[in-house]
Design an enzyme around this catalytic site. Structure first.
Site, mmCIF file in Angstrom:
data_model
loop_
_atom_site.group_PDB
_atom_site.id
_atom_site.type_symbol
_atom_site.label_atom_id
_atom_site.label_comp_id
_atom_site.label_asym_id
_atom_site.label_seq_id
_atom_site.Cartn_x
_atom_site.Cartn_y
_atom_site.Cartn_z
ATOM 1 N N GLY A 30 -11.266 7.353 -2.608
ATOM 2 C CA GLY A 30 -12.067 6.096 -2.264
ATOM 3 C C GLY A 30 -11.240 4.945 -2.212
ATOM 4 O O GLY A 30 -10.109 4.969 -1.932
ATOM 5 N N ASN A 31 -11.784 3.649 -2.112
ATOM 6 C CA ASN A 31 -11.311 2.492 -1.883
ATOM 7 C C ASN A 31 -10.439 2.744 -0.380
ATOM 8 O O ASN A 31 -9.454 2.377 -0.488
ATOM 9 C CB ASN A 31 -10.123 2.133 -3.017
ATOM 10 C CG ASN A 31 -9.817 0.504 -2.591
ATOM 11 O OD1 ASN A 31 -8.645 0.470 -2.877
ATOM 12 N ND2 ASN A 31 -10.698 -0.164 -2.445
ATOM 13 N N LEU A 32 -11.655 3.058 0.521
ATOM 14 C CA LEU A 32 -10.966 3.632 1.674
ATOM 15 C C LEU A 32 -10.341 2.550 2.609
ATOM 16 O O LEU A 32 -10.856 1.390 2.640
ATOM 17 C CB LEU A 32 -12.028 4.107 2.411
ATOM 18 C CG LEU A 32 -12.712 5.354 1.782
ATOM 19 C CD1 LEU A 32 -13.889 5.813 2.722
ATOM 20 C CD2 LEU A 32 -11.615 6.437 1.297
ATOM 21 N N ASP A 34 -7.913 1.709 6.674
ATOM 22 C CA ASP A 34 -7.760 2.425 8.042
ATOM 23 C C ASP A 34 -7.109 3.668 8.172
ATOM 24 O O ASP A 34 -7.413 4.574 8.957
ATOM 25 C CB ASP A 34 -7.047 1.312 8.856
ATOM 26 C CG ASP A 34 -8.088 0.190 9.125
ATOM 27 O OD1 ASP A 34 -9.283 -0.027 8.626
ATOM 28 O OD2 ASP A 34 -7.579 -1.060 9.862
ATOM 29 N N HIS A 36 -7.276 6.137 5.952
ATOM 30 C CA HIS A 36 -8.503 7.131 5.553
ATOM 31 C C HIS A 36 -9.359 7.389 6.816
ATOM 32 O O HIS A 36 -9.535 8.544 7.208
ATOM 33 C CB HIS A 36 -9.171 6.634 4.486
ATOM 34 C CG HIS A 36 -8.539 6.603 3.144
ATOM 35 N ND1 HIS A 36 -8.478 5.422 2.410
ATOM 36 C CD2 HIS A 36 -8.174 7.548 2.376
ATOM 37 C CE1 HIS A 36 -7.778 5.593 1.380
ATOM 38 N NE2 HIS A 36 -7.381 7.027 1.171
ATOM 39 N N GLN A 60 -4.815 13.867 -12.488
ATOM 40 C CA GLN A 60 -3.532 13.274 -11.894
ATOM 41 C C GLN A 60 -2.900 12.092 -12.261
ATOM 42 O O GLN A 60 -2.066 11.684 -11.668
ATOM 43 C CB GLN A 60 -3.729 13.524 -10.405
ATOM 44 C CG GLN A 60 -4.569 12.374 -9.669
ATOM 45 C CD GLN A 60 -4.699 12.797 -8.055
ATOM 46 O OE1 GLN A 60 -5.783 13.759 -7.858
ATOM 47 N NE2 GLN A 60 -4.240 12.164 -7.315
ATOM 48 N N LEU A 184 -0.346 1.518 4.561
ATOM 49 C CA LEU A 184 -1.853 1.259 3.894
ATOM 50 C C LEU A 184 -1.901 1.963 2.818
ATOM 51 O O LEU A 184 -1.527 3.324 2.993
ATOM 52 C CB LEU A 184 -2.820 1.257 5.160
ATOM 53 C CG LEU A 184 -2.939 0.293 6.176
ATOM 54 C CD1 LEU A 184 -4.231 0.390 7.048
ATOM 55 C CD2 LEU A 184 -2.547 -1.200 5.904
ATOM 56 N N SER A 186 -4.211 2.330 -0.959
ATOM 57 C CA SER A 186 -5.413 1.580 -1.936
ATOM 58 C C SER A 186 -4.592 0.689 -2.908
ATOM 59 O O SER A 186 -5.158 -0.279 -3.677
ATOM 60 C CB SER A 186 -6.289 2.720 -2.407
ATOM 61 O OG SER A 186 -6.822 3.568 -1.618
ATOM 62 N N ARG A 187 -3.232 0.997 -3.374
ATOM 63 C CA ARG A 187 -2.747 0.254 -4.412
ATOM 64 C C ARG A 187 -2.337 -1.154 -3.710
ATOM 65 O O ARG A 187 -1.848 -1.989 -4.661
ATOM 66 C CB ARG A 187 -1.636 1.140 -5.091
ATOM 67 C CG ARG A 187 -2.240 2.272 -5.745
ATOM 68 C CD ARG A 187 -1.236 2.962 -6.813
ATOM 69 N NE ARG A 187 -1.773 3.894 -7.580
ATOM 70 C CZ ARG A 187 -2.035 5.099 -7.546
ATOM 71 N NH1 ARG A 187 -1.380 5.722 -6.520
ATOM 72 N NH2 ARG A 187 -2.489 5.719 -8.352
HETATM 73 O O1 PAF Z 1 -4.259 11.297 -2.096
HETATM 74 C C1 PAF Z 1 -5.288 11.314 -2.928
HETATM 75 O O2 PAF Z 1 -6.077 10.444 -2.595
HETATM 76 C C2 PAF Z 1 -5.475 12.307 -3.774
HETATM 77 O O3 PAF Z 1 -4.203 12.576 -4.504
HETATM 78 C C3 PAF Z 1 -6.448 13.602 -3.455
HETATM 79 C C4 PAF Z 1 -5.600 14.425 -2.309
HETATM 80 C C5 PAF Z 1 -7.814 13.023 -2.966
HETATM 81 C C6 PAF Z 1 -6.607 14.464 -4.876
HETATM 82 O O4 PAF Z 1 -7.221 13.678 -5.749
#
Ligand code: PAF
Length: 278
Positions: A30-32, A34, A36, A60, A184, A186-187
């Protein structure tokens, strides 16, 4: 766009769409941005049904990392995915993905998952590969797309699919950059205004390393050391700058081709990663 929060709901919808349908899966947290959205559009070229997933995967993240503060922006993400023509959004909660503590894991080999980012984030790739395998089992896609910005992640997923004979084609999407070169992510939203101005330096330095290699400089350790020094001189805390073989991210010999330059460094409290293929 149909939204599914349960595994049974997504599976039923894909079953209704018909067995001849080619499913293209794009897993995200999420927090998409461009980058993504570019992957979603690319997915459309590969599948009849495009399935995006949004799930912030606790497995993770290491203790002390940003799991709690990772931006959750569901409504904005939903709108962007609908506009991008995604057919199905799978957005499960934790109880749906992990109804009991996960007992079985995908444990990528240390020579792939213990190096580079894996050295600084032990267990990260195990958690990532485990959730990606679960998402593959849930959606049963014919093709799945991942950004090249997470180069090591993409390599590990390709190897997992090959080693475990999963009938899934893995496609890498090019990194999408801001006009000043910053990849780009999300962080990036964690950066202060001053840090955001400084952040493109990572891309600029990687670009210089690539130019040097192309011009015939094959002293990779010296190129890595120089880049680390320049980052430090500008108040970055580098984890690594590494010239590696694209295929397996192992050390190249001096005159090897097919290289990639990867880096991870902290700017203030934000850890940024980037890479450039030579
Ligand atoms: O790249 C990511 O956003 C994550 O590592 C993934 C592949 C969605 C797995 O949680």
């Amino acid at each position: 766009m149909q939204i599914h929060t349960t595994i049974a709901g997504l599976r039923a919808a894909l079953r209704d769409a018909g067995s001849g349908q080619r499913v293209a899966l794009v897993p995200t947290m999420g927090n998409l941005h461009d980058g993504h959205i570019a992957l979603m559009r690319q997915a459309r070229e590969h599948g009849d049904s495009v399935v995006a997933t949004i799930f912030v995967n606790r497995l993770q993240f290491r203790p002390g990392e940003d799991f709690e503060k990772y931006p959750r922006t569901f409504e904005a993400d939903r709108q962007r995915l609908a506009e991008a023509g995604v057919d199905h959004l799978f957005a499960p909660d934790e109880a749906e993905m992990y109804p009991q503590p996960q007992g079985y894991h995908i444990d990528p080999p240390a020579e792939q998952a213990g190096i580079l980012d894996g050295e600084f984030r032990p267990g990260h790739f195990r958690g990532m590969a485990t959730v990606v395998m679960k998402l593959f089992q849930i959606a049963q896609p014919q093709v799945a797309l991942f950004g090249k910005k997470d180069y090591q992640q993409l390599m590990i997923i390709r190897n997992m699919v090959r080693d475990l004979n999963l009938p899934i084609e893995i496609v890498g999407g090019e990194t999408v950059r801001a006009t000043d070169g910053l990849a780009l992510s999300s962080r990036n939203g964690y950066l202060t205004e001053a840090e955001r101005k400084e952040a493109p330096r990572l891309f600029e330095l990687l670009t210089k390393v690539v130019a040097e290699i192309r011009a015939g400089n094959h002293d990779f350790p010296q190129l890595e050391r120089n880049t680390v020094s320049q980052l430090k001189a500008n108040n970055w805390l580098p984890d690594y700058v590494a010239v590696r073989k694209k295929f397996d991210l192992q050390f190249p010999s001096a005159h090897e081709s097919g290289l990639v330059v990867l880096a991870a460094a902290r700017l203030g409290s934000t850890r940024l990663i980037d890479n450039l293929e030579v």
